[in-house]
Design an enzyme around this catalytic site. Structure first.
Site, PDB file in Angstrom:
ATOM      1  N   LYS B  78       0.838  -1.719  -0.105  1.00  0.00           N
ATOM      2  CA  LYS B  78       0.561   0.437   0.010  1.00  0.00           C
ATOM      3  C   LYS B  78       0.938   1.208   0.141  1.00  0.00           C
ATOM      4  CE  LYS B  78      -3.050   1.351   2.668  1.00  0.00           C
ATOM      5  NZ  LYS B  78      -4.826   1.878   4.044  1.00  0.00           N
ATOM      6  N   SER B 153      -9.453   2.057   3.049  1.00  0.00           N
ATOM      7  CA  SER B 153      -8.187   2.591   2.042  1.00  0.00           C
ATOM      8  C   SER B 153      -7.978   1.665   1.759  1.00  0.00           C
ATOM      9  CB  SER B 153      -7.939   3.515   3.486  1.00  0.00           C
ATOM     10  OG  SER B 153      -6.732   2.798   3.972  1.00  0.00           O
ATOM     11  N   SER B 177      -9.515  -0.622   7.355  1.00  0.00           N
ATOM     12  CA  SER B 177      -9.049  -0.694   5.597  1.00  0.00           C
ATOM     13  C   SER B 177      -8.217  -1.583   5.606  1.00  0.00           C
ATOM     14  CB  SER B 177      -8.259   0.605   5.978  1.00  0.00           C
ATOM     15  OG  SER B 177      -8.460   2.315   6.058  1.00  0.00           O
TER      16      SER B 177
END
Lengths: 485, 481
Positions: B78, B153, B177
């Site tokens: 990420k 996210s 997330s």
């Protein structure tokens, strides 16, 4: 002014920031050495790069506790850091990690003496925090430059209660704080380099009034002398304002060392809301009593305790004891000398006198003095035993020993022919010669002018080039002068 | 044709000479290119990954041994995890051209065990969002239905595993997330307990909530990866110092019967999709049939979790994001500013996106003098109560289960105009972050609309081993259906 100073009184509180003499920063391994090229002690952590986290330097915590113990504070066992949020270019993370709610040391006091009167100045707290970087406004015309080397340096903030009542007290207090931090080794105490910084909160009120007057905070005080001067100026300025019926407004003022005055830099804190909250990147830390005890045990004997010992056990005067305890290394040197001799008073005189004189003259710190305490003990013993007289020993012999420090005092005194002569035959000759040279004075002495004995002794000294033992000479002279002739 | 099922099988194939790392990396590079419309990657380290693959293949040839537990495992990160010499932007304009100058602890540990990092994944800006619509670099599409969001996210990381763009990926989970996008994408998403994995090198959103999480398709792979990246770290003092158990070994606890709790109020919540409620209630029956004890517990604080979560996380975020001021790195306003304050305003206004600004303002507000006690202090109290409640539950139960998300993946744009509704999508996931306990979303179900959805399981603090073992059991039971 004297009339006004009877009418008004000043109330002062000091906030002292001391940079801790650790090797590395409060929350990372970067060095805190002073004077490095700008921005060379800056890891990603110091610069607040994304993703970096703090890690507490245990030594800094230890140093804060040491200072707390030295100042008789209560040591808080449950501690956490908080974030103080504000924006400034020299604050890399946009917040300063500090102890807001729980200072590691609470209360406490520091003893001072002004005009011979001793009292205790009450402390509010001592807490740990990280320093900011340094903004430099004067090396570029268009830009302010920032050096982040200092960012993250561990600081303790020592905060007094509003418990100082004159510029002189503030001066004495700061002198004492500086001595203490140096004594226990937590800070080098150097105000010029900024390792010790002081802000003064000054207010003035009518005597007898219990409410504090409106305070003014004075910053940019980079010497103890400046702190005193700035406070004197502020007291004077505010007293006159009050006397003229003017209203004092809460301000932050800066000291101008050129004119010895202060000027306003901002009115009343612009309602800064720092939005403190517990620093989530650092878990709270609990201090074990055993850990605090071990720090206490490792702490060197503090100046007050040593002075007491020197006065009461060694029989020194308060003045001599205080002189010895101005600096820890001196006091330790003295203690080492007294381990070799119990001529305590003589040892004190030697250190406060010729030794300090030599060190000052040559700008040498006691820690680099070539003579070992045992050598000074030997030297003073020669004097105490009457083998060398003090004035010869303190100049000629001392310097000779420094020059050839591997030789003993006795060896050098012998080699340089400095040993006092107490052999009666040799002395007899000098005594007779001296008296023969001054027949008139001899007559006067015999008529009752006994004070002339000093003159004769002096003459013998001269003749003997200082080697004649004055005690023996005196008695020989007296014998001769008072005897039948 | 390369295919991947588990790390273990992949390693067997490597040792049999049936495949090699270069083949694997080439396959994934092709997959990423073919699926570039999903927008799951912000950057692919093509050459570098191939070089490393070749190096690892050579290593195997020379030593006839794997270089580590993750030898040749193709991993995506990420875009909030720092990888030295590589850009890391948190999907934000303010860090668009920022290159990390150090490695996150997890990156060091992945590389040490032979992993190949193939690229960085798109995500919601500064990990703030539940749909991946808040990225400065465009939305990520759900591979199961391109009109739907992948969740957030860590949307890009979830889709990367979902669409076989890598073997596994790392995300971060502050309020769901990792678990929520795993639920939306039909894969496993695990958030270990707070402090199990070092956060050093993870760009912070809310420090006391953030935790790096793992996306994978097989629970065995989650266990191996956790073993590699978890554990004590000298750079993060919030990491647990308790020695790690053997996680892969924990999966061998066959036949154990669990005592499982669920919040009655969660399954009866009016915001919960009816079909999801029904499916999960049926699944609970199935668990009981298998001999597990599954019981409702009362949880009347459910409506407080989302407000408490948003107050506390935005407060921390408002402080964490202060460092992005344009002075030291990142986007800085050009020369047309009046003074320092104006410089800050211009840099931060242009650098941050709308959701990030909203949260910074909210967080600044709840910490402000005069509002502090009403919001921040109160939310901290809620957190404390939740923590105590959790302790209480785990005295009697091994785990708590719930839906991961109240609804399956929604359509792109469907909720982006209503932040409150978006926030409420986190109702079941934020609990684990508020209390710090480990949690996972396991892909068990399919909605009538064709979208996958999962079941969330949570265990006691420090008990990731039970969570992994239980997850294996939950998946096994489902496969029996």
């Amino acid at each position: 002014m004297s009339i006004l100073s009877n009418k008004y009184e000043a109330v002062i509180g000091l906030e002292v920031h001391a940079q801790l003499a650790t090797k590395s920063k409060l929350f990372c391994g970067d060095s805190i050495a002073f004077g490095a090229e700008p921005n060379t002690h800056v890891s990603p952590i110091t610069l607040g790069h994304p993703g970096t986290l703090p890690k507490t330097n245990k030594k800094a915590v230890e140093y804060a506790i040491m200072m707390g113990i030295a100042c008789h504070c209560e040591i808080e066992k449950d501690n956490f850091f908080a974030r103080k949020n504000y924006f400034y270019p020299d604050l890399p993370k946009g917040y300063q990690v500090s102890q807001h709610t729980t200072p590691i040391c609470k209360g406490g006091h520091i003893a001072i003496k002004t005009d011979g009167v001793a009292r205790s100045v009450q402390l509010n707290r001592i807490h740990l925090e990280e320093d900011a970087g340094k903004s430099i406004h004067d090396i570029d015309d268009d830009y302010t430059c920032v050096d982040y080397n200092r960012a993250g340096t561990p600081l303790i903030e020592i905060v007094t209660e509003p418990d100082l009542f004159s510029a002189e007290e503030a001066y004495q207090y700061l002198t004492e704080v500086r001595r203490l931090v140096r004594w226990i080794g937590v800070c080098d105490g150097n105000m010029e380099e900024g390792s010790l910084r002081c802000d003064a909160n000054v207010s003035v009120r009518l005597k007898g009034e219990t409410k504090l007057g409106t305070k003014v905070e004075v910053k940019n005080l980079n010497s103890i002398r400046n702190v005193k001067t700035a406070i004197e100026h502020e007291i004077d300025r505010m007293t006159h304002m009050l006397e003229n019926g003017e209203t004092i407004i809460q301000q932050t003022r800066s000291f101008d060392a050129g004119s010895n005055t202060t000027f306003a830099i901002r009115d009343k804190e612009e309602a800064n809301d720092y939005r403190y909250f517990a620093e989530p990147d650092l878990p709270p830390f609990h201090l074990q009593q055993s850990f605090i005890d071990s720090i206490k045990q490792a702490l060197p004997a503090l100046p007050a305790a040593l002075m007491g010992k020197y006065e009461h056990e060694f029989g020194l005067s308060e003045y001599d004891a205080a002189q010895l305890c101005q600096e820890k290394e001196i006091a330790e040197y003295y203690a080492a000398v007294t381990a070799h001799t119990n001529h305590y008073k003589a040892a004190a005189n030697w250190i406060n006198g010729p030794v300090k004189h030599y060190l000052n003259e040559h700008k040498i710190h006691i820690s680099s003095f070539v003579l070992k305490p045992a050598q000074i003990a030997d030297l003073l013993l020669l004097v105490e035993e009457g083998k060398v007289n003090f004035s010869v020993a303190s100049v000629k012999l001392l310097h000779a020993m420094i020059a050839e420090h591997h030789k003993t005092a006795l060896q050098l005194a012998t080699a340089l022919n400095l040993l006092q002569v107490s052999d009666a035959n040799e002395l007899e000759t000098w005594v007779s010669t001296a008296l023969e040279r001054m027949p008139d004075k001899v007559k006067e002495y015999r008529k009752g002018k006994k004070g002339l004995i000093g003159l004769f002794v002096g003459e013998v000294k001269k003749l003997s080039k200082g080697k004649a033992d004055p005690k023996v000479v005196t008695s020989l002279l007296e014998e001769k002068l008072n005897g039948a002739d | 044709m390369f295919s991947f099922s588990t790390i273990k099988d992949y390693h067997i194939a490597l040792s049999n000479g049936h495949t090699n790392c270069v083949t694997a990396v080439s396959f994934y590079i092709k997959q990423i290119e073919v699926n570039s419309h999903l927008n799951a990657f912000l950057e692919v380290y093509k050459e570098e990954a191939l070089e490393r693959a070749a190096f690892l293949d050579l290593f195997y040839q020379k030593n006839n041994a794997l270089s580590g537990k993750l030898h040749g495992v193709v991993v995506a990160l990420k875009d909030v995890i720092c990888y030295k010499g590589h850009k890391v932007s948190a999907s934000s304009r303010i860090l668009e051209n920022y290159t990390s100058i150090y490695n996150a602890t997890v990156v060091d540990r992945l590389l040490q065990e032979g992993a190949i990092i193939i690229g960085r994944n798109n995500c919601d800006e500064f990990a703030m969002g539940s749909s991946n619509e808040n990225s400065a670099f465009g939305s990520v599409l759900n591979a199961a239905d391109n009109a739907r969001v992948p969740g957030g996210s860590s949307g890009g990381s979830a889709v990367s595993v979902q669409a076989d763009l890598c073997m596994l990926s790392l995300g971060s989970d502050t309020g769901g997330s990792v678990r929520q996008p795993a639920d939306f994408c039909g894969i496993i998403g695990m958030k270990p307990g707070y402090g199990k994995i070092s956060r050093y090198g993870l760009i912070a959103y809310a420090s006391s909530f953030d935790q790096i999480g793992i996306f994978a398709k097989a629970i065995e792979d989650v266990a191996v990866t956790l073993q590699v990246i978890a554990g004590e770290d000298e750079f993060d003092s919030t990491v647990s110092t308790i020695p790690l158990p053997d996680y892969p070994d924990a999966l061998n606890s066959n036949g154990k019967k669990y005592r499982i709790a669920y919040f009655r109020q969660a399954l009866d919540h009016p915001g919960l999709d009816g079909e999801i409620a029904t499916v999960i209630k049926e699944y609970i029956e199935l668990l009981r049939e298998q001999g597990h004890v599954v019981e409702p517990v009362e949880f009347d604080l459910l409506d407080y979790v989302v407000p408490a979560y948003y107050i506390l996380t935005t407060a921390e975020a408002s402080s964490n994001l202060s460092r992005f001021d344009g002075i030291k790195y990142g986007y800085a306003a050009k020369d047309d500013f009046d003074d320092l304050t104006d410089f800050y305003k211009q840099s931060r206004s242009a650098g941050f996106g709308a959701e990030v600004k909203r949260r910074i303002m909210l967080g600044t507000f709840v910490l402000s003098a005069g509002y502090y006690d009403a919001y921040f202090t109160k939310a901290q109290k809620v957190r404390r109560i939740l923590f105590d409640k959790t302790q209480e539950i785990f005295k009697s139960y091994n785990a708590i289960i719930s839906p991961t998300v109240p609804s399956p993946a929604f359509r792109i744009g469907e909720k982006s105009s209503d932040p409150i509704e978006m926030f409420l999508a986190d109702i079941f996931t934020v609990f684990a972050n508020l209390t710090g306990i480990p949690a996972i979303s396991v892909p068990l179900f399919k909605h009538s609309n064709g979208m996958p959805f999962g079941l969330q399981a949570m265990t006691a603090f420090e008990d990731e081993a039970t969570l992994l073992a239980l997850s294996k059991e939950l998946i096994a039971i489902n496969n029996h259906l």
